[in-house]
Write an enzyme that holds these catalytic residues in place. Structure first.
Site, short mmCIF file in Angstrom:
data_model
loop_
_atom_site.label_atom_id
_atom_site.label_comp_id
_atom_site.label_asym_id
_atom_site.label_seq_id
_atom_site.Cartn_x
_atom_site.Cartn_y
_atom_site.Cartn_z
N CYS A 1 0.85 -1.21 0.00
CA CYS A 1 0.00 0.00 0.00
C CYS A 1 0.88 1.26 0.00
O CYS A 1 1.66 1.44 -0.93
CB CYS A 1 -0.99 -0.03 1.15
N HIS B 1 -3.82 -4.92 -0.70
CA HIS B 1 -3.50 -5.55 0.58
C HIS B 1 -3.54 -7.07 0.45
O HIS B 1 -4.61 -7.66 0.58
CB HIS B 1 -4.51 -5.10 1.65
N GLU C 1 -2.75 -9.20 2.54
CA GLU C 1 -3.21 -9.81 3.81
C GLU C 1 -4.72 -9.76 3.95
O GLU C 1 -5.29 -10.35 4.85
CB GLU C 1 -2.52 -9.13 5.00
#
Lengths: 261, 201
Positions: B91, B184, B186
């Site tokens: 990011c 992202h 994750e």
């Protein structure tokens, strides 16, 4: 914006979001105000919806137990460490400290309803401290018998003296990143989302709108997205096992909507 | 001699710039069986004890750059990359690998990639949600990734995947052992897990 076309300027997909009501750290179903039916473990249900293809989840603590109970925060932490898709949490948020606790426990977004109306500056505070993407304002609107659009708080139990259109504009100005629009007059009716309300938000509307209330089947999701919703939320239809998230998404893909597979 | 639990993966260090919650990225790295350490400050020892540095970043470009400078990471990261060690920016952690950003024009990025971030010309910003990566490099499988950003690098010779939101932009960049993900991983479901596994192991 979400219909596949060669001249589209956005690859963003429309989101399908199951909503889970929780109390005391368990997923529940309210039969009436006093009786709560235990529907299961939030982590297990969240993982099931993730596997089905949910794009995001929303947890609403209907007992609003955050200030007195650690259970809500424990649940958020457990969900955060077991889920690999984003999720929002709402219910019982009263102060910026509550918000901090939820983000610290791993929530991606918080949802405000009653406190947004009672303390609207909280929207500004959350937005400036955590970014607008972290705050969803839930607007419960009811089409009254006289044709007026009324705003409700306290889980739909209290009508407040707020003008619908002004309120929509105000939450955007204050920095809300998304609006979760629940049409109370549609909730539980199975007559579809309120597409007239959704159509009032044009393509240029500056924040995303999540449609909620009234879904019965896949066609309702399609109609809502075509009317202008950026995301569609449902609870009962998923929890009762009438449709999986995957089945809804399959139908949307067949109908040329940009959807994450 | 003490028996140490030996894990399969590499030794991963997550840089803590005090910029957003690290819980998700920590959980994601742990799940792919890597040794994990959260690191606040640079230390030359890290060149020997850590294989992969992950740099997540949330918030404004200038804030993340200030943290990098205040904690002494700038020189260390440049040295890290000169040694050919792996660095993964996520990011805003990817954006600061470039020279700067329209968001905070005065802030000086790490300059590991040429180019600057620009605002996404779309009425609804930040871009929040899932988009399919248009990937033309074999190292990155096609998949849907979760984005939360208002700014992005429109183009780079090292772009490995592109996405359009008002304008086409680099969803991922790679040059040797230097990786950047604008989305992202994750939060990107199974696709994200595979990607984290790929860059961490």
């Amino acid at each position: 914006m979400y219909v596949n076309s060669p001249d589209s300027t956005s690859d963003l997909t429309a989101r399908v979001i199951p909503c889970l009501d929780v109390a005391y750290g368990r997923v529940v179903k309210g039969t009436n105000f006093k009786q709560l039916l235990d529907m299961g473990d939030p982590v297990e249900l969240a993982q099931m919806y993730e596997q089905q293809g949910a794009d995001e989840l929303i947890f609403l603590d209907i007992k609003a137990s955050v200030d007195k109970q650690q259970s809500a925060l424990d649940m958020v932490y457990q969900v955060a460490t077991h889920l690999s898709i984003p999720f929002a949490v709402g219910g019982g948020i009263k102060t910026l400290d509550d918000v901090h606790l939820f983000f610290h426990a791993g929530a991606d977004k918080v949802t405000l309803n009653t406190m947004a109306v009672e303390k609207p500056e909280l929207i500004d505070q959350i937005s400036s401290q955590y970014g607008s993407q972290s705050i969803v304002v839930a607007i419960d609107v009811n089409h009254e018998a006289d044709g007026e659009l009324a705003i409700y708080t306290h889980g739909g139990s209290k009508r407040v003296d707020v003008d619908y259109q002004q309120w929509v504009n105000e939450v955007v100005d204050r920095g809300a990143g998304e609006i979760l629009l629940t049409a109370m007059h549609k909730d539980g009716t199975g007559s579809g989302f309120d597409t007239d309300l959704l159509a009032q938000f044009g393509a240029d509307f500056p924040v995303q709108v999540i449609a909620s209330g009234g879904a019965k089947g896949p066609q309702d999701f399609l109609d809502a997205i075509k009317a202008g919703a950026d995301a569609v939320l449902a609870a009962g239809l998923f929890h009762r096992g009438e449709y999986t998230v995957g089945q809804i998404k399959e139908f949307l893909i067949e109908n040329n909507i940009k959807i994450r597979k | 001699m003490q028996n140490r639990v030996k894990k399969n993966g590499s030794r991963v260090g997550i840089i803590d710039l005090n910029s957003g919650n690290l819980l998700s990225i920590k959980t994601a790295v742990e799940k792919v069986d890597c040794d994990l350490k959260v690191i606040q400050k640079p230390d030359p020892e890290l060149l020997k004890t850590i294989d992969v540095l992950v740099m997540p970043g949330q918030g404004r470009f200038a804030y993340v750059m200030n943290q990098i400078d205040a904690l002494g990471w700038r020189e260390f990261l440049l040295e890290w990359c000169r040694n050919g060690k792996r660095l993964v920016g996520i990011c805003v952690g990817m954006q600061v690998l470039f020279e700067g950003s329209e968001e905070d024009p005065e802030a000086v990025g790490l300059g590991l990639f040429e180019g600057r971030c620009q605002k996404l010309p779309h009425p609804k910003t930040p871009m929040v949600g899932w988009a399919k990566l248009n990937s033309y490099k074999l190292t990155l499988k096609d998949g849907f990734a979760y984005f939360v950003n208002s700014y992005a690098v429109y183009d780079s010779p090292f772009c490995t995947a592109k996405v359009t939101y008002g304008h086409e932009f680099c969803a991922a960049v790679q040059r040797g052992n230097l990786y950047g993900f604008q989305f992202h991983p994750e939060k990107s479901g199974n696709f994200g897990k595979e990607l984290i596994k790929y860059v961490c192991q």
